[in-house]
Design a protein around this motif. Structure first.
Motif, short mmCIF file in Angstrom:
data_model
loop_
_atom_site.label_atom_id
_atom_site.label_comp_id
_atom_site.label_asym_id
_atom_site.label_seq_id
_atom_site.Cartn_x
_atom_site.Cartn_y
_atom_site.Cartn_z
N ALA A 162 0.85 -1.19 0.00
CA ALA A 162 0.00 0.00 0.00
C ALA A 162 0.88 1.24 0.00
O ALA A 162 1.98 1.24 0.56
CB ALA A 162 -0.89 0.00 1.24
N ASN A 163 0.42 2.27 -0.64
CA ASN A 163 1.16 3.53 -0.68
C ASN A 163 0.20 4.68 -0.37
O ASN A 163 -0.36 5.29 -1.26
CB ASN A 163 1.80 3.71 -2.06
CG ASN A 163 2.77 4.86 -2.09
OD1 ASN A 163 2.73 5.74 -1.22
ND2 ASN A 163 3.64 4.87 -3.07
N PRO A 164 0.00 4.94 0.93
CA PRO A 164 -1.00 5.94 1.32
C PRO A 164 -0.70 7.32 0.74
O PRO A 164 -1.62 8.07 0.38
CB PRO A 164 -0.90 5.99 2.84
CG PRO A 164 -0.18 4.74 3.22
CD PRO A 164 0.69 4.37 2.08
N MET A 165 0.60 7.65 0.62
CA MET A 165 0.96 8.95 0.08
C MET A 165 0.43 9.10 -1.34
O MET A 165 -0.12 10.13 -1.73
CB MET A 165 2.48 9.10 0.04
CG MET A 165 3.13 9.08 1.39
SD MET A 165 3.12 10.73 2.06
CE MET A 165 4.60 11.36 1.28
N LYS A 166 0.65 8.05 -2.11
CA LYS A 166 0.26 8.09 -3.51
C LYS A 166 -1.27 8.14 -3.62
O LYS A 166 -1.81 8.84 -4.46
CB LYS A 166 0.80 6.84 -4.22
CG LYS A 166 1.48 7.17 -5.53
CD LYS A 166 2.20 5.95 -6.04
CE LYS A 166 2.38 6.02 -7.53
NZ LYS A 166 3.08 4.85 -8.03
N ASP A 167 -1.92 7.37 -2.73
CA ASP A 167 -3.38 7.39 -2.73
C ASP A 167 -3.91 8.78 -2.46
O ASP A 167 -4.81 9.28 -3.13
CB ASP A 167 -3.92 6.44 -1.64
CG ASP A 167 -3.65 4.99 -1.99
OD1 ASP A 167 -3.23 4.75 -3.15
OD2 ASP A 167 -3.84 4.13 -1.13
#
Lengths: 241, 469
Positions: free
Chosen positions: B42-47
């Motif tokens: 998962a990449n919350p920043m990118k989301d």
């Protein structure tokens, strides 16, 4: 009113400005011949193998931002690290290389008239014609900018080909290297055209340590024997005539 | 997602969801049940960035857009839907465009923010709930649709209060004791009986000025006058913001639907109307208005704070001079292209042609000091070194005569050699011949030349690389 002041005023009127301003070169003999120094708000022309070297010395004396406009096809170009070595400030140079002479000239009019530059170096691959040079002179005349046209010709040392050209520049200099060693460079200056006086010769030296200009020998017109001196003799003869 | 040595899933594809997995399960469990499951970190920043972009995109439908927690976007379409052909069409448009982007989205439309959320998550997709039908349609929604706290939701479930309807039936007084004031508030907010604060995204002020002309402008002079008026307005707005134009673009829409575009760049942000006008009007020489210009749009694409320059008491001339210089650089950059107007800065290399770099005068950087090279360098460097020998000659020693500018000249040695090695880590085509030895020589007609020699197995070549005058 003294005669000198009157002369100054006439010169200023000739150039279409209220007051004449000059850049003294710091050598009395040369400044006298130019009646004080190189006129600011005017265009001067430099030819010969050391034209770029001498023009660079004048740029140093003038200071301020230097615009260097050159035809992009000219293979020889100022080399910024060496400019620093010669005592100039490469960071003050702004270059504009254009392919087309017409563009180069329109850029030159713009820069000369802008009152923003100390010097404008204009490098052309062939001499400008009278109309082009005159337009440059008109563009610069209300400013304190020094227009320097460099038409360095590394293949020739003679001035003969220059003689026929009557550009609209205030002065034309033919500069060549006489001698060079690690301490100094000796230049032969020939002021081929001089609105403020007669054509003259000098031999000057650049001290590599201080980047200062010294007079090594004066070869003024009276001491010059046209028969012995091929260099510039024709010009002098025509002057006397 | 990693948490204390454990990996758990934060989001699942629809298929995975259908198989009974839920977010929050540990990855190990899922892989045990479905070994060929694909998983990605998962990449919350990118989301978050993606959602921000979506938010900006959503502002095409309405200026009032907001981000909710998680992956929710709120659009307040009050007064905007008719522009897109009605509410239902708008919902379809949004859905279609999101699908085209590759997103899976569920839409819900209702009179309150909480109800919209509830229907989007637990109702029919694209449900369009009008105020008068809200009570009826909300009956069968599960209590989760209320977004109450986990404890309250679980409590309701345990009591068998599965739908909103069931909650609504209970008397309010007792309900507050069961699900708390907070839960009650959510219920009220759902039915629009209590206000809910929404923080709409703030848009950057769009610095655009435009003008329609009922009578198309047919002359360049007309365009220039209109541009002056637009610039006046733009500069006024900018001066309030204390910003100046760095890049600006002008669009001229012709009657025949051709659009002409001009852009200008400035060395220092400016709100000087006349200066900007002059930069644009330089382009007007090539302007062809055709049958006329019917619309003009002026955009300040890039702005920067205007630095109030300190004015010394006796320093007005130099300040004025700086402005003149900036103006000149702007004009030249816009006349010939900013890539042609260059300044020099030192570069750290012993290779002569790499010892300086060029930068655009339009984008000034802090001046650096020049390090004087060890050896004497030529005042003039040749862009292309020139070979000085006739083709078939091979000279290992310094030649006595060289061929240059269509003539033969005798040379005498002044100093040298200075050896310069190519950078081994860089394959420079000009330096493939290897080490160079540089000499200073003087020709018989008074030119100082910087010569170099390159040797390879077969031959030795001599080139001029620079001039001392």
């Amino acid at each position: 009113m003294s005669l000198d002041t009157l002369k100054e005023q006439i010169i200023a009127l000739e150039m279409g400005r209220s007051e004449r301003r000059v850049l003294p070169l710091g050598l009395l003999a040369i400044d006298d011949a130019l009646q004080g120094g190189l006129d600011l708000g005017a265009v001067h022309e430099f030819t010969g193998t050391a034209a770029a070297l001498f023009a660079q010395l004048i740029v140093q004396r003038r200071g301020g931002t230097t615009f260097w406009l050159a035809n992009a096809r000219i293979n020889e170009q100022y080399y910024p690290p060496a400019l620093a070595q010669y005592g100039a400030k490469p960071e003050d140079f702004i270059s504009l290389f254009l392919q087309n002479t017409q563009d180069l000239l329109s850029a030159a009019y713009e820069v000369l008239a802008a009152k923003a530059a100390g010097c404008v170096l204009i490098e052309v691959s062939r001499p400008l014609n009278q109309i082009q040079a005159r337009k440059l002179q008109i563009a610069v005349q209300d400013t304190n900018t020094l227009g320097l046209i460099i038409n360095a010709d590394y293949a020739r040392n003679s001035v003969q080909a220059d003689e026929g050209l009557l550009g609209s520049t205030l002065t034309r200099w033919h500069v060549s290297v006489l001698d060079w060693n690690s301490k100094r460079t000796q230049l032969k200056l020939y002021l081929a055209k001089n609105r403020r006086g007669s054509p003259r010769h000098w031999i000057v030296e650049i001290d590599h340590a201080t980047h200062h200009l010294h007079l090594a020998a004066i070869s003024g017109e009276r001491t010059l024997n046209p028969a012995q001196q091929g260099f510039g003799a024709q010009a002098l003869r025509s002057h006397h005539a | 997602m990693h948490e204390a040595n454990r990996m758990f899933v934060s989001a699942l594809s629809r298929n995975a969801g259908n198989m009974g997995f839920t977010p929050g399960m540990s990855l190990a469990d899922i892989r045990a049940a479905a070994p060929d499951m694909l998983y990605y970190d998962a990449n919350p920043m990118k989301d978050a960035k993606c959602l921000r972009n979506l938010l900006r995109w959503a502002s095409r439908f309405t200026p009032r857009v907001a981000r909710g927690d998680g992956q929710n976007l709120y659009l307040d379409i009050a007064g905007a839907s008719h522009l897109f052909g009605g509410v239902q069409t708008l919902l379809e448009t949004i859905q279609n465009q999101l699908t085209a982007f590759g997103f899976t989205a569920r839409l819900g439309l209702a009179d309150s923010k909480a109800a919209a959320w509830g229907f989007a998550h637990y109702g029919k997709n694209q449900s369009n709930i009008r105020a008068d039908t809200l009570q009826d349609t909300a009956k069968n929604l599960p209590v989760e649709a209320l977004q109450m706290s986990h404890a309250s939701t679980a409590f309701c479930r345990r009591l068998g209060l599965k739908t909103i309807e069931a909650l609504r039936k209970l008397p309010r007084a007792t309900l507050a004791n069961r699900i708390g004031l907070d839960g009650l508030k959510r219920l009220d907010q759902f039915f629009g009986e209590q206000a809910e604060v929404t923080k709409f995204a703030r848009h950057k002020e769009r610095l655009i000025e435009e003008q329609q002309f009922p009578d198309p402008l047919a002359t360049n002079a007309g365009v220039e006058a209109a541009l002056e008026a637009l610039l006046e307005r733009l500069c006024q707005r900018l001066s309030v913001l204390q910003q100046g134009v760095r890049n600006a673009r002008l669009l001229l829409e012709r009657v025949d639907h051709d659009t002409i575009e001009f852009s200008i760049q400035l060395v220092r942000p400016s709100i000087n109307k006349l200066m900007l006008l002059r930069l644009f009007s330089h382009h007007f020489e090539t302007l062809d208005v055709g049958f006329g210009i019917e619309r003009m749009v002026l955009m300040a694409e890039q702005t920067a704070p205007i630095s109030a320059r300190q004015m010394g008491l006796n320093d007005t001339t130099s300040n004025n001079h700086g402005e003149l210089l900036d103006g000149l650089i702007n004009r030249l950059s816009n006349m010939f292209g900013h890539q042609y107007v260059q300044r020099f800065s030192p570069a750290d290399s012993h290779i002569p042609e790499r010892a300086f770099s060029r930068e655009f005068a339009l984008y000034p950087s802090a001046p650096q000091s020049w390090i004087t090279p060890f050896g004497k360098r030529p005042l003039r460097l040749l862009k292309k070194p020139v070979s000085v020998l006739l083709n078939d000659k091979i000279e290992p020693n310094m030649p006595e005569t060289i061929f240059w500018h269509n003539r033969e000249c005798h040379i005498s040695l002044l100093s040298g050699p200075e050896r310069i090695e190519p950078d081994w880590w860089r394959d420079d085509p000009d330096w493939r011949n290897g080490t160079r030895d540089y000499w200073w020589v003087k020709t018989d007609f008074g030119a100082l030349l910087w010569l170099y020699r390159v040797c390879d197995q077969q031959k030795t070549q001599w080139f001029i690389h620079g001039l001392g005058s």
